[in-house]
Write a protein that holds these residues in place. Structure first.
Motif: not given
Length: 397
Positions: A356-367
């Motif tokens: 497997a290869v990670i193509r992208d990451e998106i932070v949806l929520h952060e606190k």
């Protein structure tokens, strides 16, 4: 034998002549058959020459006749070496005993290494070798010839085609070559290849069967990717679908990364223990007493006595006890965020597979709250999305 070798066996002394008629002494000694060499005058005005031990004792009459006195300044040769050895019997005996022990230890088989075995267990091979007289602590001179021993081991080990026996110092290596039996292909029932998860297809390679999806097509879990049914309705037949389909799959992770982490560090305090090693046994010789460290880590370093290709099972072992402690390290929110995402990536790859290869990451929520950074992260991963589905199961539905 050379002249120097004969002189060393007889023993030679270097003397200084004092008083009397030194020149006359030399002439009379030479006329009497004594062998004098390196005759010269020293810087202090003394006559110096070299002669054998036997000639030294024959020199006495000539000393009386010429009124000279003699003083021995140097001694060399076998007789003097034997005298020293006589004076140091314990030392000489210790040297002899040391080499005798080294010879005895090097004449033993200390370890047996088995290589090349796959189906045969190491215990089976060692047992067969023991029945033929090959085992640890056996004398090397009692071993059967290597060629004969190899043939006997082949007869005793079913499934072996060749067994090699090689002695390297105090270790014997048994190399086994096993007979290869052609693998029987598994009897596979006709099947489809279906999607293991919801995904967008990025690559499809069909080795057998009929592909029913194409690149960039969105598929649902359990949807057929490569069909095991080929041909028309009247002339269709079933096959074992084979191939590879990769696609983009999305994973959502909730991460809680602490702002304060505990890290192990070395304090610099340490304690060293030494052990004498004989075979597989170790005897402590220094560094006694209990360790006073609350937390520690041991580092081992072993050294064996070796000479050329010979390695004796005798040596020493150094154990270093390093004191450690846990220190708290305060991270910034960005550092904690990166540490949490890095751990999540590792978990994703374990779940998605080694290819497997990670193509992208998106932070949806952060606190940040209560000493932690909380995040919801979506990872886009390209991975294999195929799984098998027997056709029998499809017909039963």
């Amino acid at each position: 034998m050379s002249g120097q070798g004969a002189d060393w066996l007889k023993g030679m002394v270097t003397v200084h002549i004092r008083g009397g008629r030194a020149e006359e002494l030399v002439n009379r000694a030479l006329a009497g058959g004594l062998q004098l060499s390196t005759i010269r005058w020293t810087s202090s005005g003394l006559l110096e020459f070299e002669l054998s031990v036997s000639d030294f004792f024959r020199l006495r009459p000539y000393l009386k006749e010429t009124g000279c006195r003699v003083h021995v300044t140097k001694r060399k040769g076998l007789p003097f070496l034997l005298v020293k050895a006589e004076r140091r019997k314990l030392f000489a005996g210790g040297i002899v005993l040391f080499f005798a022990i080294i010879f005895m230890l090097s004449s033993l088989v200390w370890s047996i290494e088995v290589q090349g075995n796959i189906k045969l267990t190491e215990d089976q091979i060692r047992l067969a070798a023991k029945e033929e007289g090959l085992y640890p602590l056996q004398w090397s001179f009692r071993l059967t010839d290597a060629d004969v021993l190899s043939k006997q081991l082949v007869r005793k080990l079913p499934g072996s085609t060749w067994v090699g026996v090689e002695k390297k110092g105090t270790k014997v290596i048994i190399q086994v070559v096993e007979s290869t039996i052609p693998k029987q292909s598994a009897l596979n029932t006709p099947r489809h290849l279906v999607a293991a998860a919801d995904a967008v297809v990025t690559e499809i390679i069909a080795e057998a069967g009929r592909p029913v999806v194409r690149k960039n097509m969105r598929v649902k879990k359990d949807q057929i990717l490569i069909s095991g049914t080929i041909g028309g309705e009247e002339y269709s037949r079933t096959v074992v679908a084979k191939g590879n389909v990769r696609g983009l799959v999305w994973y959502e992770f909730e991460i809680a990364s602490p702002l304060v982490q505990q890290v192990k560090v070395y304090t610099g305090e340490k304690k060293t223990k030494w052990f004498a090693v004989i075979g597989s046994r170790a005897l402590q010789v220094s560094g006694y007493g209990k360790d006073e460290y609350k937390a520690s880590e041991a580092i081992l370093s072993e050294q064996k006595i070796s000479w050329r290709n010979w390695t004796l099972p005798i040596g020493r072992l150094k154990e270093t006890i390093m004191e450690t402690r846990l220190e708290e390290r305060t991270l910034t929110e960005e550092e904690a965020k990166n540490a949490g995402i890095l751990q999540a990536k590792a978990d994703v790859l374990i779940k998605a597979g080694s290819d497997a290869v990670i193509r992208d990451e998106i932070v949806l929520h952060e606190k940040a709250d209560n000493g932690k950074v909380y995040m919801k992260v979506l990872f886009e991963v390209e991975q294999s999305i195929v799984k098998e589905m027997p056709l029998v199961q499809m017909q039963g539905e």
